[in-house]
Design a protein around this motif. Structure first.
Motif, short mmCIF file in Angstrom:
data_model
loop_
_atom_site.label_atom_id
_atom_site.label_comp_id
_atom_site.label_asym_id
_atom_site.label_seq_id
_atom_site.Cartn_x
_atom_site.Cartn_y
_atom_site.Cartn_z
N ALA A 10 0.84 -1.21 0.00
CA ALA A 10 0.00 0.00 0.00
C ALA A 10 0.87 1.25 0.00
O ALA A 10 0.59 2.23 -0.71
N THR A 11 1.93 1.22 0.79
CA THR A 11 2.82 2.38 0.87
C THR A 11 3.53 2.60 -0.46
O THR A 11 3.61 3.72 -0.97
N GLU A 12 4.01 1.51 -1.05
CA GLU A 12 4.70 1.64 -2.34
C GLU A 12 3.76 2.17 -3.42
O GLU A 12 4.14 3.00 -4.24
N ALA A 13 2.53 1.69 -3.40
CA ALA A 13 1.56 2.15 -4.41
C ALA A 13 1.31 3.65 -4.27
O ALA A 13 1.25 4.38 -5.26
N ARG A 14 1.21 4.08 -3.01
CA ARG A 14 0.98 5.51 -2.76
C ARG A 14 2.19 6.33 -3.21
O ARG A 14 2.06 7.37 -3.86
N LEU A 15 3.38 5.87 -2.86
CA LEU A 15 4.61 6.60 -3.20
C LEU A 15 4.78 6.69 -4.71
O LEU A 15 5.28 7.70 -5.23
N ALA A 40 9.81 2.91 6.81
CA ALA A 40 9.95 2.01 7.95
C ALA A 40 8.62 1.79 8.69
O ALA A 40 8.38 0.72 9.24
N MET A 41 7.77 2.80 8.70
CA MET A 41 6.51 2.63 9.45
C MET A 41 5.34 2.21 8.56
O MET A 41 4.39 1.58 9.03
N GLY A 42 5.39 2.58 7.29
CA GLY A 42 4.28 2.25 6.40
C GLY A 42 3.07 3.14 6.66
O GLY A 42 2.94 3.72 7.73
N LEU A 43 2.22 3.26 5.66
CA LEU A 43 1.03 4.08 5.82
C LEU A 43 0.04 3.40 6.77
O LEU A 43 0.08 2.18 6.92
N PRO A 44 -0.83 4.17 7.40
CA PRO A 44 -1.77 3.55 8.35
C PRO A 44 -2.74 2.60 7.65
O PRO A 44 -3.14 2.83 6.51
N GLY A 45 -3.06 1.54 8.35
CA GLY A 45 -4.03 0.58 7.83
C GLY A 45 -5.18 0.46 8.82
O GLY A 45 -5.09 0.93 9.95
N ARG A 46 -6.24 -0.19 8.39
CA ARG A 46 -7.42 -0.21 9.25
C ARG A 46 -7.24 -1.08 10.49
O ARG A 46 -8.06 -1.05 11.39
N ARG A 47 -6.15 -1.86 10.53
CA ARG A 47 -5.93 -2.67 11.73
C ARG A 47 -5.14 -1.91 12.80
O ARG A 47 -4.97 -2.39 13.91
N ASP A 48 -4.62 -0.77 12.43
CA ASP A 48 -3.83 -0.01 13.41
C ASP A 48 -4.73 0.50 14.53
O ASP A 48 -5.79 1.08 14.27
N PRO A 56 -8.57 4.64 7.27
CA PRO A 56 -7.66 5.54 6.57
C PRO A 56 -7.61 5.33 5.06
O PRO A 56 -6.96 6.11 4.36
N ASP A 57 -8.29 4.32 4.55
CA ASP A 57 -8.12 3.92 3.15
C ASP A 57 -8.14 5.09 2.15
O ASP A 57 -7.26 5.21 1.31
N SER A 58 -9.16 5.94 2.29
CA SER A 58 -9.27 7.00 1.28
C SER A 58 -8.19 8.06 1.45
O SER A 58 -7.94 8.85 0.55
N LEU A 59 -7.56 8.06 2.62
CA LEU A 59 -6.46 9.02 2.83
C LEU A 59 -5.14 8.46 2.32
O LEU A 59 -4.20 9.20 2.05
N THR A 60 -5.06 7.15 2.19
CA THR A 60 -3.79 6.53 1.82
C THR A 60 -3.78 5.96 0.41
O THR A 60 -2.72 5.65 -0.13
N GLN A 61 -4.93 5.80 -0.21
CA GLN A 61 -4.95 5.21 -1.56
C GLN A 61 -4.16 6.11 -2.52
O GLN A 61 -4.01 7.31 -2.27
N PRO A 62 -3.62 5.52 -3.62
CA PRO A 62 -2.71 6.28 -4.48
C PRO A 62 -3.27 7.60 -4.98
O PRO A 62 -2.59 8.63 -4.90
N ASP A 63 -4.51 7.62 -5.48
CA ASP A 63 -5.05 8.87 -6.00
C ASP A 63 -6.21 9.37 -5.14
O ASP A 63 -6.92 8.58 -4.54
N ALA A 64 -6.37 10.68 -5.15
CA ALA A 64 -7.46 11.26 -4.36
C ALA A 64 -8.79 10.85 -4.96
O ALA A 64 -8.98 10.91 -6.16
N PRO A 65 -9.72 10.42 -4.11
CA PRO A 65 -11.06 10.13 -4.63
C PRO A 65 -11.68 11.42 -5.18
O PRO A 65 -11.44 12.50 -4.61
N GLN A 66 -12.42 11.30 -6.24
CA GLN A 66 -13.10 12.47 -6.81
C GLN A 66 -13.96 13.13 -5.73
O GLN A 66 -14.57 12.44 -4.92
N ALA A 67 -13.99 14.44 -5.75
CA ALA A 67 -14.82 15.16 -4.77
C ALA A 67 -15.42 16.38 -5.45
O ALA A 67 -14.70 17.30 -5.82
#
Lengths: 429, 251
Positions: A10-15, A40-48, A56-67
């Motif tokens: 997930a972190t790599e996809a976002r980066l 080293a820490m990775g983006l937040p996941g729902r198990r954190d 946090p999914d919509s905050l961490t996914q690669p592209d911003a959701p349309q708004a």
């Protein structure tokens, strides 16, 4: 411990969706460090645990959701009647034409994108520095991501008493803007500054504000978060307070798909005061999360958290507030209250108040309530001729007002209150 | 003015009947008093008339100038001219007393199709009326009833009454919790409002309030019904002999 593969991916996809901004030596070093920390820490996941109530999914996914952009109608923007210096960003890019002249006596204001070109800058001691301090004991990966990738923002150094507030205005013209802004504010000894913020900012907004308040200085912050229904925002404030200094921050949020406001304050000098407050109106399928972490690491400091949320029609409120009193922080006075008013059965509120105390001579209290509107008060108002919806709004405002009272400047507090009144009465029709 | 016929009321949540056939007729400009032992249904009557939830009307009617009160929302009853001075005025933290008064006044004006009152006009009016009741600027500024003494709360009720100018005023044990001086002050406020077009229903346990607010008719209520009506001397009789004799008469 190795990161789980799902986090790495997930972190790599976002980066992969981000571009590292160019910059001089000082800023490149900070960005490189932040990127390594993020890896080293990775983006937040729902198990954190820290994201238990807020996905946090919509905050961490690669592209911003349309708004979709929101038509606010003819209403005046917040703080319009306040004499202030305006600094305007449009979809995350500083707009010199729309901004005021950035000069003010005793205050240096500079765009991060400009300052980043030099090889040495005063902000070197601040940019990413307070963010790093705020990463322990709880990780805040979105803030590390911000430090690594923010290309713009504002750097403010205050040496005296600012003659008027600085108003950061975040306009939004795109329905897919993915904005990262990073501000650094340093108040030198005895300095005084008020920062106002407003505007919808972006489809997805990641903002970090680092505030270093030196001995005897005072920082006031009032933020009106955009009403755009579909926007998402993750914001962090990292503040460090010196001896006898003051930090007061207030945020009002109305709607917005997802808002996570984190405020991390460290009281490092004796007799410092930190107040963090917020009022939220959520009407619809919105989630609002206030996450506050206050560390007392000096004697006789006072901290105060006051959060009020009014929720209905499926709105969700979250409050995670912690007071950490370190050994030696004697005579600490810590207070925390989080309350929600649930206007119907579809609204929910999650609160996680925490106290962790290692000193023996302190006074700390916390409270959290959630409840329905007071029927006795409703009947009293209606028996005097106030119609049901209006009576409810009066009580809603009264409930939120307790947090608005935390704003010291009366004109600014009145501006916020008037705005909430207008929003409520328009909704009433 | 106010006409109540054979009113039956039970608690919504319990199978308990409180009012068992109340009859009452109050003409324009008249002052009626209701006395009665605890639990006789006096306060319930005031709540049912003003529209508080929790009660179910199982029979009878109540009209104000021929208009059915019982089917209306509380705010509409207020706009129609009904006012209840609460036995226990409610504290509302965060709502300023002035804001409250002005919102209420303008809501009623709006409901009656009148123009809203301007801020300046309102201020002038409220100051004048507050002065008569010895309500100072600070009390007007404070949140509704918050931190008010018992006497201040009751004076605040009368101030609201004076501002809203209702035609039918119900005073629910307005004398409870008042010392002699406060009772005189409140009574003076009420008497100042007496007029040909305005009627009063005064609910009280004690005759002494009726020395100050002199009623045209006194009713004795017991077990959910009016058991006796008479002139103001009836109140004196109760004061001297208690309710036992009256209750005995009926039984």
């Amino acid at each position: 411990m190795a990161l789980p593969q799902i986090k790495v991916d997930a972190t790599e996809a976002r980066l992969a969706a981000l571009t590292r901004p160019e910059g001089g030596a000082w800023v490149s070093a900070a960005r490189g460090d932040a990127l390594a920390r993020l890896g080293a820490m990775g983006l937040p996941g729902r198990r954190d645990e820290y994201w238990k109530y807020t996905r946090p999914d919509s905050l961490t996914q690669p592209d911003a959701p349309q708004a979709a952009l929101f038509e606010a109608g003819a209403e005046a923007p917040p703080f319009d009647d306040i004499d202030r210096l305006r600094v305007v960003f449009v979809d995350g890019v500083f707009d010199a034409g729309a901004s005021d002249d950035l000069s003010m006596a005793g205050v240096e204001i500079e765009r991060l994108a400009d300052a980043a070109r030099s090889d040495i800058h005063w902000a070197r001691d601040l940019f990413g520095v307070l963010e790093v301090r705020g990463q322990s004991p709880v990780e805040r990966p979105l803030a590390a991501l911000n430090t690594a990738f923010a290309a713009d923002g504002i750097l403010i150094r205050v040496t005296g008493r600012a003659t008027r507030p600085i108003n950061l205005i975040y306009l939004r013209k795109s329905d897919a803007s993915d904005v990262i802004l990073h501000h650094c504010i340093r108040l030198e000894e005895g300095a005084d500054l008020t920062v106002l913020e407003n505007g919808p900012a972006a489809a997805r907004f990641n903002k970090v504000m680092e505030v270093d308040v030196a001995d005897g200085a005072a920082f006031h912050h009032v933020c009106a978060q955009g009403r755009d229904h579909e926007r998402r925002a993750a914001t962090h404030i990292f503040a460090r307070l010196g001896r006898e200094s003051t930090f007061k921050s207030f945020t009002v949020t109305v709607n917005g798909q997802l808002t996570r406001n984190e405020c991390v304050v460290e009281l490092t000098g004796d007799d410092a005061v930190a107040h963090v407050a917020g009022s939220v109106l959520g009407d619809g399928d919105f989630l609002h999360d206030d996450t506050v972490f206050i560390t007392h690491d000096a004697m006789r400091c006072e901290s105060r958290q006051v959060f009020k949320k009014v929720l209905r029609n499926g709105a969700t409120g979250v409050f995670q507030g912690k007071i950490l009193v370190k050994a030696g922080a004697q005579k600490t006075d810590g207070y925390q209250i989080s309350q929600s008013l649930l206007l119907d059965e579809d609204a929910q509120f999650f609160a996680k108040p925490e106290l962790e105390i290692y000193a023996d001579d302190v006074q700390c209290s916390h409270g959290s309530t959630s409840g329905a509107i007071d029927e006795k008060a409703m009947f009293y108002l209606r028996s005097r001729g106030v119609p049901l919806a209006e009576a409810q709004d009066l009580l809603v405002l009264a409930f939120l007002a307790e947090a608005i009272d935390e704003i010291e400047d009366e004109a600014i507090a009145a501006d916020i209150l008037t705005r909430l009144e207008a929003w409520l009465s328009r909704r009433r029709g | 003015m106010l006409e109540i016929n054979d009113l039956h009321v039970k608690l919504e949540e319990e199978d308990k009947t409180i009012l068992k056939g109340v009859d009452l007729m109050i003409g324009p400009g008249e002052v009626h008093a209701i006395m009665g032992p605890n639990g006789s249904g006096k306060s319930t009557l005031s709540y049912v008339l003003s529209g508080r939830g929790g009660y179910e009307v199982t029979g009878g009617s109540a009209t104000l100038d021929g208009v059915d009160l019982l089917g209306m929302e509380p705010e509409d009853r207020a706009a129609a001219g009904l006012f209840l001075a609460f036995q226990y005025p409610v504290e509302i933290p965060g709502v300023g007393n002035m804001t409250f008064l002005r919102t209420a006044l303008n809501a009623q004006r709006k409901a009656r199709g009148h123009e809203e009152m301007s801020a300046a006009e309102f201020l002038k009016l409220v100051r004048a009326k507050a002065k008569d009741l010895k309500i100072d600027a600070d009390m007007l500024k404070r949140p509704v009833n918050v931190g008010f003494s018992g006497g201040e709360k009751k004076r605040n009720e009368i101030l609201q009454m004076a501002m809203l100018e209702p035609k039918m005023c119900i005073l629910d044990e307005t004398d409870s919790g008042l010392d002699v001086d406060a009772m005189k002050l409140v009574s003076r406020g009420v008497n100042a409002l007496r007029s040909e077009g305005r009627s009063f229903l005064v609910i009280t346990h004690y005759q002494r309030l009726l020395d100050h607010i002199v009623p045209d008719v006194v009713h004795i209520m017991a077990a959910g019904r009016m058991i006796k009506s008479g002139g103001k001397d009836l109140a004196l009789e109760v004061e001297q002999n208690g309710y036992a004799d009256l209750l005995g008469e009926v039984a």
